[in-house]
Design a protein around this motif. Sequence first.
Motif, PDB file in Angstrom:
ATOM      1  N   SER A   7       0.863  -1.176   0.000  1.00 53.71           N
ATOM      2  CA  SER A   7       0.000   0.000   0.000  1.00 53.71           C
ATOM      3  C   SER A   7       0.898   1.224   0.000  1.00 53.71           C
ATOM      4  O   SER A   7       2.012   1.191   0.525  1.00 53.71           O
ATOM      5  N   LEU A   8       0.438   2.307  -0.591  1.00 50.79           N
ATOM      6  CA  LEU A   8       1.288   3.486  -0.753  1.00 50.79           C
ATOM      7  C   LEU A   8       0.681   4.745  -0.160  1.00 50.79           C
ATOM      8  O   LEU A   8       1.362   5.499   0.531  1.00 50.79           O
ATOM      9  N   SER A   9      -0.597   4.990  -0.410  1.00 48.80           N
ATOM     10  CA  SER A   9      -1.213   6.247   0.017  1.00 48.80           C
ATOM     11  C   SER A   9      -2.683   6.017   0.329  1.00 48.80           C
ATOM     12  O   SER A   9      -3.351   5.233  -0.350  1.00 48.80           O
ATOM     13  N   LEU A  10      -3.160   6.725   1.350  1.00 48.29           N
ATOM     14  CA  LEU A  10      -4.577   6.653   1.695  1.00 48.29           C
ATOM     15  C   LEU A  10      -5.377   7.718   0.949  1.00 48.29           C
ATOM     16  O   LEU A  10      -6.522   7.490   0.556  1.00 48.29           O
ATOM     17  N   ASP A  11      -4.796   8.895   0.751  1.00 52.37           N
ATOM     18  CA  ASP A  11      -5.493  10.003   0.114  1.00 52.37           C
ATOM     19  C   ASP A  11      -4.546  10.707  -0.861  1.00 52.37           C
ATOM     20  O   ASP A  11      -3.715  11.499  -0.433  1.00 52.37           O
TER      21      ASP A  11
ATOM     22  N   VAL B  55       2.698   2.381  -9.887  1.00 57.34           N
ATOM     23  CA  VAL B  55       1.759   2.922  -8.906  1.00 57.34           C
ATOM     24  C   VAL B  55       0.355   2.838  -9.492  1.00 57.34           C
ATOM     25  O   VAL B  55       0.117   3.249 -10.630  1.00 57.34           O
ATOM     26  N   GLY B  56      -0.560   2.273  -8.723  1.00 57.98           N
ATOM     27  CA  GLY B  56      -1.933   2.148  -9.175  1.00 57.98           C
ATOM     28  C   GLY B  56      -2.883   2.946  -8.303  1.00 57.98           C
ATOM     29  O   GLY B  56      -2.713   3.006  -7.084  1.00 57.98           O
TER      30      GLY B  56
ATOM     31  N   VAL C  91      -1.670   2.142  -4.465  1.00 62.48           N
ATOM     32  CA  VAL C  91      -0.871   0.968  -4.133  1.00 62.48           C
ATOM     33  C   VAL C  91       0.281   0.908  -5.132  1.00 62.48           C
ATOM     34  O   VAL C  91       0.304   1.641  -6.122  1.00 62.48           O
ATOM     35  N   ALA C  92       1.255   0.032  -4.871  1.00 57.81           N
ATOM     36  CA  ALA C  92       2.400  -0.081  -5.770  1.00 57.81           C
ATOM     37  C   ALA C  92       2.855  -1.528  -5.855  1.00 57.81           C
ATOM     38  O   ALA C  92       2.729  -2.291  -4.900  1.00 57.81           O
ATOM     39  N   PHE C  93       3.371  -1.888  -7.026  1.00 57.70           N
ATOM     40  CA  PHE C  93       4.050  -3.175  -7.156  1.00 57.70           C
ATOM     41  C   PHE C  93       5.293  -2.977  -8.008  1.00 57.70           C
ATOM     42  O   PHE C  93       5.400  -2.008  -8.766  1.00 57.70           O
ATOM     43  N   MET C  94       6.250  -3.869  -7.849  1.00 57.63           N
ATOM     44  CA  MET C  94       7.488  -3.814  -8.600  1.00 57.63           C
ATOM     45  C   MET C  94       7.547  -4.983  -9.577  1.00 57.63           C
ATOM     46  O   MET C  94       7.162  -6.099  -9.237  1.00 57.63           O
TER      47      MET C  94
END
Length: 201
Positions: free
Chosen positions: A79-83, A171-172, A87-90
């Motif tokens: 997970s990357l950001s709430l607001d 980043v999604g 989300v992110a994957f490599m």
Amino acid sequence: MAATAVRYLRSVGAPTTAAAPATSAPPRPALRAVRDDERAPLDPADFRAVLGHFASGVTVITAPGEPEPAGFACQSFASLSLDPPLVAFMVGRTSTTWPRIARAGVFCVNILGAGQGALCRGFAVSGGDKFAGVSYGPAPATGSPRLAEVPAWIDCTVHAVHTGGDHLIVVGRVEALGTAPAAARTGPLLFHRGTFGQFRP
């Protein structure tokens, strides 16, 4: 929404339309990120062995496509950001699945449960029809494959793509997400030091 992925594909010379033949392999970008004299004196085997002590969950990243969907097993997810919800994957820059996901501009993160090691192995291989015998339906926002009986899923559009050495950081933006309470009761599938494991509370 998919403009970032399209820009990436154009930068590496890959086709940006779905009309490309399914059998054509996209060009592989050069992986050199630093000069030889800038490299730290690390043995790749030692690097993998030490980082393998970090236990992670396991996911399957999927995207719609023709003639069949795209998908690969991925443990580098966070997970990357709430607001805004991000989300992110490599993914490795030599991946032949990633350009197909980039062309779609969307993806679904399928979080695997403790009993889904065989499913993960099926998506970890290169080539072939990874979806053969796999039950799935369309995720509600993007139509990406949502695998049956996964404990949780996250439906996303591609928000940004960054380079990270020999990998890409994708980043999604989360468009929809959900859980399957019955499947979630079994706990997550974990990966630790090269083997699958299970969380026991």
